[in-house]
Design a protein around this motif. Structure first.
Motif, short mmCIF file in Angstrom:
data_model
loop_
_atom_site.label_atom_id
_atom_site.label_comp_id
_atom_site.label_asym_id
_atom_site.label_seq_id
_atom_site.Cartn_x
_atom_site.Cartn_y
_atom_site.Cartn_z
N ALA A 209 14.55 28.02 -19.85
CA ALA A 209 15.47 27.71 -18.76
C ALA A 209 15.84 29.01 -18.07
CB ALA A 209 16.72 27.01 -19.28
N ALA A 210 16.03 28.95 -16.75
CA ALA A 210 16.32 30.17 -15.99
C ALA A 210 17.06 29.81 -14.71
CB ALA A 210 15.01 30.91 -15.66
N PRO A 211 17.77 30.78 -14.13
CA PRO A 211 18.40 30.52 -12.82
C PRO A 211 17.34 30.37 -11.74
CG PRO A 211 18.64 32.83 -13.43
CD PRO A 211 18.07 32.13 -14.63
N ARG A 243 21.49 36.37 -8.70
CA ARG A 243 22.71 36.64 -9.46
C ARG A 243 23.87 35.75 -9.02
NH1 ARG A 243 22.34 43.27 -9.54
NH2 ARG A 243 21.02 43.44 -11.41
N ARG A 244 23.83 35.26 -7.78
CA ARG A 244 24.89 34.36 -7.31
C ARG A 244 24.97 33.11 -8.18
NH1 ARG A 244 25.43 32.83 -1.14
NH2 ARG A 244 27.34 31.97 -2.06
N THR A 245 23.83 32.72 -8.75
CA THR A 245 23.80 31.51 -9.57
C THR A 245 24.82 31.58 -10.69
OG1 THR A 245 21.44 31.21 -9.11
CG2 THR A 245 22.33 30.06 -11.02
N VAL A 246 24.91 32.74 -11.37
CA VAL A 246 25.84 32.87 -12.49
C VAL A 246 27.16 33.52 -12.07
CG1 VAL A 246 24.10 32.85 -14.29
CG2 VAL A 246 24.64 34.99 -13.16
N GLU A 247 27.10 34.45 -11.13
CA GLU A 247 28.33 35.15 -10.73
C GLU A 247 29.31 34.24 -10.01
OE1 GLU A 247 26.41 39.64 -10.22
OE2 GLU A 247 26.94 38.47 -8.43
N LEU A 252 25.93 27.62 -15.61
CA LEU A 252 26.39 28.38 -16.77
C LEU A 252 25.27 28.49 -17.78
CD1 LEU A 252 29.94 26.78 -17.33
CD2 LEU A 252 29.41 28.94 -16.17
N PHE A 253 25.13 29.69 -18.38
CA PHE A 253 24.16 29.92 -19.44
C PHE A 253 24.95 30.35 -20.68
CE2 PHE A 253 21.87 30.29 -15.52
CZ PHE A 253 20.63 29.74 -15.77
N LEU A 254 24.94 29.53 -21.71
CA LEU A 254 25.73 29.80 -22.90
C LEU A 254 24.92 30.56 -23.94
CD1 LEU A 254 27.48 26.31 -23.34
CD2 LEU A 254 28.28 28.32 -22.07
N SER A 255 25.54 31.53 -24.57
CA SER A 255 24.89 32.29 -25.64
C SER A 255 25.31 31.72 -26.99
CB SER A 255 25.26 33.76 -25.55
OG SER A 255 26.66 33.93 -25.64
N VAL A 256 24.48 31.91 -27.99
CA VAL A 256 24.77 31.39 -29.33
C VAL A 256 25.43 32.47 -30.17
CG1 VAL A 256 23.77 30.42 -31.42
CG2 VAL A 256 22.80 29.85 -29.18
#
Length: 256
Positions: A209-211, A243-247, A252-256
């Motif tokens: 998965a990616a922005p 970067r606008r995708t997450v900023e 949202l991209f969640l880390s484990v």
């Protein structure tokens, strides 16, 4: 009346029946509608539809005409084009039941941006066109000018009212690729997530998965396509757009 009944009850050849059955199965899969729904729309019993699709009964002309009218496509080779039903400008429920006139603002040519799966510093850029396709009564997207042309895709566009997001979907041989993006910004840009498979050595595939960003072609003076590495005139701009995708919390991209 009796002569007309004999005409409409005329049985088609086995070869014609097989071709029609194959076309109908493809349409059902492409539109993701059930046989029950098609039977109801064509005013046929589900049993009749199952038998003709399964080859246990030949198609009659009357049954074929009803199915052509329900699907809005011609099922017979060299047959006259069937006039689609009045609602052929409305997408199926599985895609959001949107009318063509309500989504014309999405029809455009975009530069698609996502991180390169093979080079962490590069950005992969290619062309995507979103247009209305009368044959399937929905928006479709077509990718082009990819350096990996073998992976260029065409798929359907879902625009449900409930979530407020847009889904670009590909289902091919049971494999799914889904892109979820926001409604366009004032500049016509859409941001979100791509969920697909990354090709590795040999036949190895890995879920990834990616922005992703869709930016109207007209927003660029001279866009770069392919694998855009640092040093390219557009690399910094492309990076800033991604970067606008997450900023800005388009995704949202969640880390484990």
């Amino acid at each position: 009346m009796q002569t007309q009944d004999k005409f409409t009850d005329k049985q088609l050849s086995d070869e014609q029946s097989r071709e029609i059955a194959e076309t109908i199965r493809e349409e059902l899969a492409r539109r993701r509608i059930s046989r029950q729904a098609l039977a109801e729309q064509a005013k046929l019993s589900l049993s009749t539809l199952e038998k003709v699709l399964g080859g246990r009964r030949p198609f009659t002309l009357a049954t074929t005409v009803r199915l052509e009218q329900a699907l809005g496509v011609s099922l017979r080779r060299s047959a006259a084009v069937v006039t689609p039903p009045a609602a052929n400008d409305v997408a199926p429920d599985s895609l959001g039941s949107y009318a063509h006139r309500a989504v014309t603002w999405l029809e455009d040519v975009y530069i698609t941006l996502r991180p390169s799966f093979g080079d962490k510093d590069a950005i992969f850029a290619y062309r995507t066109e979103i247009v209305w396709e009368p044959k399937v009564s929905s928006l479709v997207f077509r990718e082009g000018e990819r350096t990996d042309a073998a992976y260029e895709h065409t798929g359907e566009v879902a625009v449900p009212h409930q979530s407020g997001f847009i889904y670009l979907v590909i289902i091919k041989h049971g494999q799914h690729r889904v892109i979820t993006v926001s409604r366009p910004t004032v500049a016509g840009e859409m941001y979100g997530i791509i969920s697909t498979l990354r090709a590795g050595p040999g036949s190895q595939l890995t879920p990834i998965a990616a922005p992703i960003a869709y930016v109207p072609l007209r927003n660029f003076a001279k866009p770069s396509l392919g694998r855009v590495a640092p040093g390219d005139a557009n690399h910094e701009l492309y990076q800033r757009l991604l970067r606008r995708t997450v900023e800005e919390s388009f995704a949202l991209f969640l880390s484990v």
